[in-house]
Design a protein around this motif. Structure first.
Motif, mmCIF file in Angstrom:
data_model
loop_
_atom_site.group_PDB
_atom_site.id
_atom_site.type_symbol
_atom_site.label_atom_id
_atom_site.label_comp_id
_atom_site.label_asym_id
_atom_site.label_seq_id
_atom_site.Cartn_x
_atom_site.Cartn_y
_atom_site.Cartn_z
ATOM 1 N N VAL A 21 78.993 50.331 28.156
ATOM 2 C CA VAL A 21 79.373 48.959 28.502
ATOM 3 C C VAL A 21 79.014 48.597 29.940
ATOM 4 O O VAL A 21 78.539 47.485 30.220
ATOM 5 C CB VAL A 21 80.889 48.755 28.258
ATOM 6 N N PRO A 62 85.980 48.315 30.439
ATOM 7 C CA PRO A 62 85.037 48.841 29.450
ATOM 8 C C PRO A 62 85.763 49.742 28.463
ATOM 9 O O PRO A 62 86.629 50.529 28.856
ATOM 10 C CB PRO A 62 84.041 49.639 30.302
ATOM 11 N N ASN A 113 77.854 44.823 31.392
ATOM 12 C CA ASN A 113 78.942 43.840 31.452
ATOM 13 C C ASN A 113 78.866 42.900 32.658
ATOM 14 O O ASN A 113 79.228 41.723 32.551
ATOM 15 C CB ASN A 113 80.307 44.515 31.364
#
Length: 418
Positions: free
Chosen positions: A350, A104, A354
């Motif tokens: 993120v 990330p 993700n």
């Protein structure tokens, strides 16, 4: 290991990047360009060293390379990183050598109050200046960027997204490399805008983040996605996966163009994927940093939501006026208030998205590499890649430092830059 070279892409001066050997990293944050003095010497036994498989050129990098931030010369660029673990710190328990992982772009400790609430984009422990940090980015604590052959990644057990099968990961590597930033960022823009089944959506900007946002709205069930930009090549890329488009160089009345598509001059939701280097609309328009924010308030229905993943900064030496140099823009906040708009700003957390997006890639539900026209280049071609991207190329340049991607996918990239 310490004798290995480590070629990296480095910001030199406005308009230029260069390649330098920055030395093989170790598990300590050393002094260097942009490193906060309070971070110098920080021990990273909780970290790993990655051999970089893929690292992408981002529009946020371009802001620095254009000289539109206070980034110092010599800053190692790159916050979109996918790699293989080659060295593990003594405090790392679950990540192992040989794992292929996505990093990330937010650097997060996993231990502060914000991280515990999934707000990893505003971690309290990684940047002495303010909440939040990122690799290779100005005023973000000085963590070295990943447009390089090798990179240090801290807090590995918490941060890294391990791919479950290495061969499967390499088969999908052009999609998976987008998990470090632009795919979650585009998705965050869509989620923040409240996109749901049947929504009509306007996305400002047809760069990689805007295209990722448009694809994300489709995954969330949007009925019509309209993308606006000044660049016809990028708009053609948006049309390639089913978006409606508006060329804002040819048409300066956005509401009128939306009405021609939808029958009404407004949408349910809007996403700003442009940020602070926005241009006015029309053939002769110049830079006008509040344009996108004001236009999306204008064309979003009352009670609608605005997602704002586009980057805005507090320091822009190249801004058009004194106010904009410190991030003060002439926004029609009264219009947003009158229409009871909700809006979300800031870096994307993120890690909130993700893993789910990885599953969508492995199941072939998401086609993000096709959406953004992923184009593999060598690290030696990175300076030319920056030039082409800055010139408006409708591509997402993926740097392949060791030739790993090209070898696995059997790619011929002799004319990838052309």
């Amino acid at each position: 290991m310490s004798l290995l070279s480590n070629k990296a892409v480095v910001y030199s001066k406005p308009g230029e990047v260069e390649l330098k050997d920055i030395g093989y990293p170790d598990l300590v944050l050393r002094d260097g360009p942009g490193v906060n003095p309070l971070n110098v010497g920080r021990k990273v036994n909780h970290g790993v060293i990655l051999k970089v498989i893929a690292t992408n050129i981002c529009g946020s990098d371009q802001h620095m390379v254009r000289g539109r931030t206070t980034a110092p010369s010599g800053l190692v660029l790159g916050h979109e990183i996918t790699g293989e673990v080659v060295e593990v710190g003594s405090d790392v328990e679950f990540i192992k050598k040989g794992d292929i992982v996505s990093v990330p772009f937010n650097i997060a400790c996993g231990r502060c109050d914000n991280c515990r609430q999934q707000d990893t984009h505003i971690c309290l422990n990684v940047n002495p200046d303010r909440p939040g940090s990122a690799y290779g980015y100005v005023d973000m604590g000085g963590w070295v960027g990943g447009q390089s052959e090798y990179v240090l990644v801290p807090y590995a057990d918490f941060q890294l997204l391990k791919f479950p099968d290495k061969d499967q990961a390499m088969d999908k590597i052009l999609d998976l490399t987008m998990l470090s930033d632009i795919f979650p960022t585009g998705y965050h823009g869509a989620v923040s805008a409240g996109v749901k089944m049947g929504s009509t959506v306007y996305v400002a900007g047809a760069g990689p983040v805007g295209l990722a946002a448009a694809h994300s709205t489709q995954l969330l069930g949007a009925s019509v996605v309209i993308v606006g930009d000044l660049n016809e090549e990028r708009l053609a890329q948006a049309r390639s996966f089913g978006c409606e488009t508006v060329n804002l160089r040819e048409h300066d009345d956005l509401g009128e163009q939306i009405e021609q598509i939808l029958g009404v001059p407004e949408v349910d939701c809007a996403i700003d994927a442009v940020g602070f280097e926005a241009s006015g609309h029309g053939r002769d328009a110049g830079e006008a940093p509040a344009t996108v924010l004001n236009s999306i308030m204008d064309i979003t229905r009352a009670g609608g939501r605005l997602g704002i993943p586009g980057l805005y900064v507090t320091g822009d030496p190249g801004a058009v006026d004194t106010d904009a140099k410190e991030g003060t823009l002439k926004i029609r906040f009264g219009l947003g208030f009158a229409k009871a708009h909700h809006f979300v700003t800031g870096q994307t957390p993120v890690m909130r998205y993700n893993r789910d997006l990885m599953k969508a890639i492995f199941s072939d539900r998401a086609q993000i590499s096709k959406v953004v026209n992923a184009t593999v280049i060598s690290i030696d071609d990175a300076p030319e890649g920056y030039q082409k991207f800055d010139g408006g190329a409708a591509r997402k340049f993926v740097i392949d430092p060791h030739g790993t991607v090209r070898k696995h996918l059997k790619l011929d990239t002799a004319d990838a830059i052309g």
